[in-house]
Design an enzyme around this catalytic site. Structure first.
Site, PDB file in Angstrom:
ATOM      1  N   LYS A  14       3.192  40.767 -31.144  1.00 59.15           N
ATOM      2  CA  LYS A  14       2.896  40.006 -32.364  1.00 59.15           C
ATOM      3  C   LYS A  14       1.505  40.356 -32.870  1.00 59.15           C
ATOM      4  O   LYS A  14       0.503  40.026 -32.227  1.00 59.15           O
ATOM      5  CB  LYS A  14       2.933  38.505 -32.063  1.00 59.15           C
ATOM      6  CG  LYS A  14       2.776  37.654 -33.313  1.00 59.15           C
ATOM      7  CD  LYS A  14       2.519  36.198 -32.992  1.00 59.15           C
ATOM      8  CE  LYS A  14       1.055  35.880 -32.858  1.00 59.15           C
ATOM      9  NZ  LYS A  14       0.251  36.147 -34.059  1.00 59.15           N
ATOM     10  N   GLU A  24      -7.964  39.318 -22.642  1.00 64.00           N
ATOM     11  CA  GLU A  24      -9.220  39.944 -23.084  1.00 64.00           C
ATOM     12  C   GLU A  24      -9.791  39.013 -24.144  1.00 64.00           C
ATOM     13  O   GLU A  24      -9.232  38.898 -25.245  1.00 64.00           O
ATOM     14  CB  GLU A  24      -8.950  41.328 -23.692  1.00 64.00           C
ATOM     15  CG  GLU A  24      -8.432  42.355 -22.713  1.00 64.00           C
ATOM     16  CD  GLU A  24      -9.466  42.800 -21.682  1.00 64.00           C
ATOM     17  OE1 GLU A  24     -10.630  42.360 -21.758  1.00 64.00           O
ATOM     18  OE2 GLU A  24      -9.094  43.578 -20.799  1.00 64.00           O
ATOM     19  N   CYS A  83     -15.573  42.476 -30.069  1.00 61.11           N
ATOM     20  CA  CYS A  83     -15.753  41.604 -28.902  1.00 61.11           C
ATOM     21  C   CYS A  83     -16.997  42.007 -28.125  1.00 61.11           C
ATOM     22  O   CYS A  83     -17.709  41.160 -27.618  1.00 61.11           O
ATOM     23  CB  CYS A  83     -14.513  41.629 -28.028  1.00 61.11           C
ATOM     24  SG  CYS A  83     -14.002  43.285 -27.534  1.00 61.11           S
ATOM     25  N   GLU A  94     -20.727  32.714 -29.954  1.00 57.79           N
ATOM     26  CA  GLU A  94     -20.287  34.043 -30.411  1.00 57.79           C
ATOM     27  C   GLU A  94     -20.163  33.994 -31.937  1.00 57.79           C
ATOM     28  O   GLU A  94     -19.326  33.268 -32.473  1.00 57.79           O
ATOM     29  CB  GLU A  94     -18.932  34.392 -29.798  1.00 57.79           C
ATOM     30  CG  GLU A  94     -18.454  35.758 -30.230  1.00 57.79           C
ATOM     31  CD  GLU A  94     -17.020  36.102 -29.808  1.00 57.79           C
ATOM     32  OE1 GLU A  94     -16.143  35.229 -29.848  1.00 57.79           O
ATOM     33  OE2 GLU A  94     -16.797  37.274 -29.471  1.00 57.79           O
TER      34      GLU A  94
HETATM   35  P1  NAD Z   1      -7.399  34.170 -32.027  1.00 58.17           P
HETATM   36  O1  NAD Z   1      -7.441  33.740 -30.605  1.00 58.17           O
HETATM   37  O2  NAD Z   1      -7.527  33.150 -33.087  1.00 58.17           O
HETATM   38  O3  NAD Z   1      -6.026  34.928 -32.352  1.00 58.17           O
HETATM   39  C1  NAD Z   1      -5.573  36.041 -31.602  1.00 58.17           C
HETATM   40  C2  NAD Z   1      -4.057  36.091 -31.665  1.00 58.17           C
HETATM   41  O4  NAD Z   1      -3.527  34.934 -31.032  1.00 58.17           O
HETATM   42  C3  NAD Z   1      -3.473  36.124 -33.073  1.00 58.17           C
HETATM   43  O5  NAD Z   1      -2.369  37.006 -33.080  1.00 58.17           O
HETATM   44  C4  NAD Z   1      -3.017  34.688 -33.275  1.00 58.17           C
HETATM   45  O6  NAD Z   1      -1.955  34.566 -34.196  1.00 58.17           O
HETATM   46  C5  NAD Z   1      -2.560  34.300 -31.874  1.00 58.17           C
HETATM   47  N1  NAD Z   1      -2.576  32.871 -31.576  1.00 58.17           N
HETATM   48  C6  NAD Z   1      -3.266  31.880 -32.198  1.00 58.17           C
HETATM   49  N2  NAD Z   1      -3.031  30.692 -31.592  1.00 58.17           N
HETATM   50  C7  NAD Z   1      -2.208  30.949 -30.546  1.00 58.17           C
HETATM   51  C8  NAD Z   1      -1.637  30.137 -29.513  1.00 58.17           C
HETATM   52  N3  NAD Z   1      -1.880  28.827 -29.418  1.00 58.17           N
HETATM   53  N4  NAD Z   1      -0.853  30.724 -28.582  1.00 58.17           N
HETATM   54  C9  NAD Z   1      -0.626  32.061 -28.623  1.00 58.17           C
HETATM   55  N5  NAD Z   1      -1.118  32.871 -29.581  1.00 58.17           N
HETATM   56  C10 NAD Z   1      -1.914  32.325 -30.535  1.00 58.17           C
HETATM   57  O7  NAD Z   1      -8.503  35.315 -32.135  1.00 58.17           O
HETATM   58  P2  NAD Z   1      -8.959  36.101 -33.453  1.00 58.17           P
HETATM   59  O8  NAD Z   1      -9.747  35.163 -34.283  1.00 58.17           O
HETATM   60  O9  NAD Z   1      -7.777  36.793 -34.025  1.00 58.17           O
HETATM   61  O10 NAD Z   1      -9.908  37.223 -32.810  1.00 58.17           O
HETATM   62  C11 NAD Z   1     -11.277  37.047 -32.600  1.00 58.17           C
HETATM   63  C12 NAD Z   1     -11.563  36.785 -31.126  1.00 58.17           C
HETATM   64  O11 NAD Z   1     -10.999  37.806 -30.331  1.00 58.17           O
HETATM   65  C13 NAD Z   1     -13.056  36.827 -30.816  1.00 58.17           C
HETATM   66  O12 NAD Z   1     -13.389  35.764 -29.954  1.00 58.17           O
HETATM   67  C14 NAD Z   1     -13.241  38.152 -30.089  1.00 58.17           C
HETATM   68  O13 NAD Z   1     -14.345  38.213 -29.237  1.00 58.17           O
HETATM   69  C15 NAD Z   1     -11.945  38.276 -29.374  1.00 58.17           C
HETATM   70  N6  NAD Z   1     -11.657  39.680 -29.026  1.00 58.17           N
HETATM   71  C16 NAD Z   1     -11.733  40.062 -27.709  1.00 58.17           C
HETATM   72  C17 NAD Z   1     -11.519  41.386 -27.355  1.00 58.17           C
HETATM   73  C18 NAD Z   1     -11.585  41.848 -25.917  1.00 58.17           C
HETATM   74  O14 NAD Z   1     -11.093  42.926 -25.615  1.00 58.17           O
HETATM   75  N7  NAD Z   1     -12.159  41.086 -24.993  1.00 58.17           N
HETATM   76  C19 NAD Z   1     -11.233  42.326 -28.341  1.00 58.17           C
HETATM   77  C20 NAD Z   1     -11.157  41.900 -29.669  1.00 58.17           C
HETATM   78  C21 NAD Z   1     -11.372  40.566 -29.992  1.00 58.17           C
END
Ligand code: NAD
Length: 474
Positions: free
Chosen positions: A169, A242, A276, A374
């Site tokens: 997804k 991650e 990230c 962050e």
């Molecule tokens: P997010 O957690 O809001 O969303 C990520 C994904 O999860 C999306 O596809 C979203 O639709 C889905 N999602 C949302 N609620 C959910 C739930 N309750 N259950 C399952 N899936 C759900 O994150 P974002 O805002 O899209 O991304 C930014 C964050 O991602 C930042 O904190 C960043 O640091 C982190 N990030 C981490 C890495 C890494 O490798 N460690 C890499 C990139 C981004």
């Protein structure tokens, strides 16, 4: 006319009755419509993945490698179309989008060469005792919007290589390039091995709790990661998380100011700070603080913020309105507390697009929100430190533990400090370099498990130990 994109389920590109809009963050125009999937589409995708698992898990690994390599080749051949589409939905400048597309293709090709060797524990006169890895089954992949293609491919490739099948997804904000890739590669991937379905955030928990999914591989925020862990605990799904980071860079007094200013800038501002592992707190030794902070600020003034599709843009818009509002809130908080700005700080609310000017803060306190949280945006706090012991303690005073960096004229000293940082990755005198062959993962609340390398591949498998007693029936 707005392009209607389709999902990949069981080898077919499919539409749904209800759709969602995808917006270009540079101008807030709708640039695509994608399926808004719910339980029915998810069940179909999972059933297809389950059927495909039977034969894919038995397909010789060299054939699986070959399919991943073909996919990588198709992405490279179509890179020109793909990077432009990526900029349209994600906002990053063309050069950075190109880097993501070629990077994802390269990562897939590199990951396809990995192997999980059998281990012989004992081969004696009395017993053959060996350990091998077997695929966990159907994987649910959930990815964010900052590197949508890279994150999708870094889950799809190892899942396929291990013999698993996957239902992925994308983020609702950035599904277009991934769906276009699905369309381009669908004829080289056996039906059901890779399924890509789009939906609102609410589709995520349906994946996490689906009874016929065996493992979740997730990249996103720590807050969502915790919900995933909770949801997956019901039937003890395997998980790899991650998550977020608040990475510290430490600049020692012997660092060459003329060499590090530009690198420090891009370690924070690439992809508009939405990485990230971006440097999110920069600690500079007091002896060089004034000189280096001035050099970074001067460099920043020459970088253009704008539409990533325009030549010359160095920093694009924030990817979505929710994140834009959050970054603006952090800037307002810094203003209301009277912190000093070296550059930026004034967001222009008129016009369309989610633009935040490059913003650099001058030595805010450690408990400032911009330091403690962050930010995930183009706002960087620079802080002064006096002693190594003090700066290591400040860098480690975080629930996150993703990455960090040390900048110094003495690499041995850099390593000595690196080894004291509580993070999964530490760079000395460089930034953002990740190898497809080294495990990447967060300590503390930045993650669970790892991606990349053999260690990342193992996360898609179970160990199975078989022991055979020799001459037992003799
Ligand atoms: P997010 O957690 O809001 O969303 C990520 C994904 O999860 C999306 O596809 C979203 O639709 C889905 N999602 C949302 N609620 C959910 C739930 N309750 N259950 C399952 N899936 C759900 O994150 P974002 O805002 O899209 O991304 C930014 C964050 O991602 C930042 O904190 C960043 O640091 C982190 N990030 C981490 C890495 C890494 O490798 N460690 C890499 C990139 C981004």
């Amino acid at each position: 006319m707005t392009t209607q994109y389709r999902n990949l389920i069981d080898g077919e590109m499919v539409e749904t009755a209800s759709t969602m809009e995808v917006v270009n963050p540079a101008n807030e125009q709708v640039v695509g419509l994608v399926p808004a999937c719910g339980t029915d589409e998810l069940d179909r995708a999972v059933a297809a993945a389950r059927r495909a698992f039977k034969s894919w898990s038995k397909t010789p690994i060299d054939e699986r490698r070959a399919v991943i390599q073909q996919m990588s080749g198709i992405i490279k051949e179509n890179a020109d179309e793909l990077f432009r589409l990526l900029t349209t939905e994600q906002g990053k400048p063309h050069e950075q989008a190109k880097g993501e597309i070629y990077g994802a293709a390269g990562l897939m090709a590199a990951q396809s060469t990995l192997s999980l060797e059998e281990e012989i524990i004992e081969d004696s006169d009395t017993r053959l005792h060996r350990s091998r890895r077997v695929p966990v089954g159907v994987v649910g992949g959930i990815v964010p919007w900052n590197f949508p293609v890279m994150m999708a491919m870094q889950k799809i490739a190892p899942a396929m290589l291990s013999g698993c099948t996957i239902v992925l997804k994308p983020s609702p904000f950035t599904p277009l390039t991934t769906l276009r890739i699905a369309e381009l590669v669908k004829d080289v991937v056996p039906a059901g091995v890779v399924n890509i379905i789009t939906g609102e955030d609410s589709l995520g928990p349906l994946i996490t709790s689906h009874p016929d999914i065996d493992k979740i591989t997730f990249t996103g925020s720590t807050a969502t990661g915790k919900k995933i862990m909770e949801g997956a605990s019901k039937d003890l799904k395997r998980i790899t998380l991650e998550l977020g980071g608040n990475d510290a860079s430490i600049v020692l007094p012997d660092a060459d100011v003329s060499k590090v200013a530009e690198q420090l800038f891009w370690s924070s501002f690439s992809n508009a700070g939405q990485i990230c592992v971006a440097a999110k707190r920069i600690y500079i030794h007091e002896d060089i603080y004034d000189e280096l902070s001035t050099a970074i600020a001067e460099y920043a003034k020459g970088v253009v913020v704008g539409d990533g599709a325009q030549q010359g843009t160095g920093v694009g818009p924030i990817q979505n309105k929710k994140q834009f509002d959050r970054v603006c809130e952090l800037i307002e908080d810094a203003k209301s507390n009277g912190y000093k700005f070296l550059v930026g700080g004034d967001v222009d609310p008129s016009g369309s697009g989610y633009y935040v000017p490059i913003t650099i803060l001058d030595n805010p306190p450690e408990d400032a929100r911009i330091v403690a949280e962050e930010q995930f945006g183009p706002v960087m706090p620079l802080m002064k430190f006096s002693t190594e012991e003090e700066v290591i303690a400040r860098a480690n005073a975080s629930d996150y533990g993703l990455a960090g960096a040390v900048w110094t004229g003495n690499p041995d000293k850099g390593v000595e400090i690196a080894e004291q940082l509580e993070t999964g990755t530490v760079w000395v005198n460089e930034y953002l370099h990740l190898s497809p062959f080294a495990p990447f993962g967060g300590h503390k609340q930045s993650g669970f498990g790892a991606e990349y390398g053999v260690e990342g591949l193992k996360e898609f498998t179970y160990p199975q130990v078989i022991t055979v007693k020799k001459n037992a029936m003799a």
